[in-house]
Write a protein that holds these residues in place. Structure first.
Motif, PDB file in Angstrom:
ATOM      1  N   ILE A 138      48.489  36.962  33.516  1.00 57.10           N
ATOM      2  CA  ILE A 138      48.357  37.116  34.975  1.00 57.10           C
ATOM      3  C   ILE A 138      47.390  38.275  35.213  1.00 57.10           C
ATOM      4  CG2 ILE A 138      49.558  37.593  37.150  1.00 57.10           C
ATOM      5  CD1 ILE A 138      50.634  35.062  35.892  1.00 57.10           C
ATOM      6  N   SER A 139      46.374  38.029  35.993  1.00 57.70           N
ATOM      7  CA  SER A 139      45.371  39.065  36.259  1.00 57.70           C
ATOM      8  C   SER A 139      45.607  39.723  37.615  1.00 57.70           C
ATOM      9  CB  SER A 139      43.963  38.455  36.242  1.00 57.70           C
ATOM     10  OG  SER A 139      43.786  37.617  37.380  1.00 57.70           O
ATOM     11  N   GLY A 140      44.987  40.850  37.797  1.00 59.94           N
ATOM     12  CA  GLY A 140      45.045  41.536  39.085  1.00 59.94           C
ATOM     13  C   GLY A 140      44.456  40.690  40.199  1.00 59.94           C
ATOM     14  N   GLU A 141      43.494  39.868  39.862  1.00 63.64           N
ATOM     15  CA  GLU A 141      42.911  38.974  40.865  1.00 63.64           C
ATOM     16  C   GLU A 141      43.967  38.020  41.415  1.00 63.64           C
ATOM     17  OE1 GLU A 141      39.461  35.536  41.093  1.00 63.64           O
ATOM     18  OE2 GLU A 141      39.326  37.069  39.544  1.00 63.64           O
ATOM     19  N   GLN A 142      44.906  37.601  40.568  1.00 61.06           N
ATOM     20  CA  GLN A 142      45.952  36.675  40.989  1.00 61.06           C
ATOM     21  C   GLN A 142      47.083  37.371  41.755  1.00 61.06           C
ATOM     22  OE1 GLN A 142      46.204  35.488  36.821  1.00 61.06           O
ATOM     23  NE2 GLN A 142      46.197  33.366  37.505  1.00 61.06           N
ATOM     24  N   THR A 143      47.192  38.701  41.652  1.00 64.36           N
ATOM     25  CA  THR A 143      48.298  39.430  42.278  1.00 64.36           C
ATOM     26  C   THR A 143      47.832  40.398  43.359  1.00 64.36           C
ATOM     27  OG1 THR A 143      48.240  41.256  40.679  1.00 64.36           O
ATOM     28  CG2 THR A 143      49.617  39.330  40.113  1.00 64.36           C
ATOM     29  N   GLU A 144      46.605  40.220  43.812  1.00 59.44           N
ATOM     30  CA  GLU A 144      46.004  41.142  44.786  1.00 59.44           C
ATOM     31  C   GLU A 144      46.068  42.586  44.291  1.00 59.44           C
ATOM     32  OE1 GLU A 144      47.636  40.372  48.701  1.00 59.44           O
ATOM     33  OE2 GLU A 144      46.384  38.591  48.905  1.00 59.44           O
ATOM     34  N   GLY A 145      45.883  42.757  42.976  1.00 65.56           N
ATOM     35  CA  GLY A 145      45.828  44.087  42.386  1.00 65.56           C
ATOM     36  C   GLY A 145      47.162  44.746  42.136  1.00 65.56           C
TER      37      GLY A 145
END
Length: 182
Positions: free
Chosen positions: A48-55
């Motif tokens: 899971i990337s920050g792009e997927q979690t709004e940072g």
């Protein structure tokens, strides 16, 4: 780089409305679309990337072979490891202890730490960093590999020195500081 300006919500305010533009994320570690990288002999899969979690956070699956682990360092974000298999030595503020699976270890922001695998076997853990951004650092310095079962590249001394210089030059951008050996 991901925006890390997440603000806590006051208890006096109602919860914000659901944001339907955000989607459910389901990831399988062997999915060919997720990035797999090799960093200093370790194999990391960005689940899971920050792009997927709004940072808000990133989640990285880590396979750490015997002898693997980062040098002493610190950073201004929280880092939590859930050791699923194997054992690792964690050094936190100069004190070393061996952690065996199953266990979870939380490293507070700015605290000097490192981990090392001295067990003779592969260690497997999940690493959550909050806020996100660590995955971007890894993607900037690590070698891409086709999948998590691929062997980590074995760079020669010149390539290792080049990677070390790159990591040291990019570390400040990603709020990380490498420290002398503890």
């Amino acid at each position: 780089m991901t925006d890390h300006s997440i603000k806590p919500i006051s208890a006096d305010l109602p919860l914000p409305a659901d944001d339907p533009s955000r989607k459910l994320t389901v990831v399988l570690p062997d999915d060919p679309s997720v990035p797999n990288i090799s960093q200093a002999g370790n194999v990391y899969t960005i689940l899971i990337s920050g792009e997927q979690t709004e940072g808000r956070y990133t989640l990285i699956d880590m396979l750490v072979p015997d002898g693997g682990g980062p040098p002493p360092h610190r950073h201004d974000f929280e880092e939590m490891f859930t050791l699923l298999e194997g054992e690792l030595e964690f050094t936190f503020r100069g004190e070393t202890q061996t952690i065996r699976a199953p266990a979870t270890v939380n490293i507070p922001a700015n605290a000097p730490h490192r981990f090392a695998n001295r067990s003779g076997k592969m260690a497997h853990m999940l690493c959550m960093c909050t806020p996100a951004g660590q995955e971007e650092f890894f993607l900037a310095i690590a070698d891409r590999i086709p999948d998590r079962q691929s062997p980590a590249p074995k760079p020669d001394a010149e390539k290792q020195a080049e990677k070390k210089r790159l990591a040291e030059s990019l570390a400040p951008k990603y709020r990380t500081e490498f420290l002398p050996p503890q």
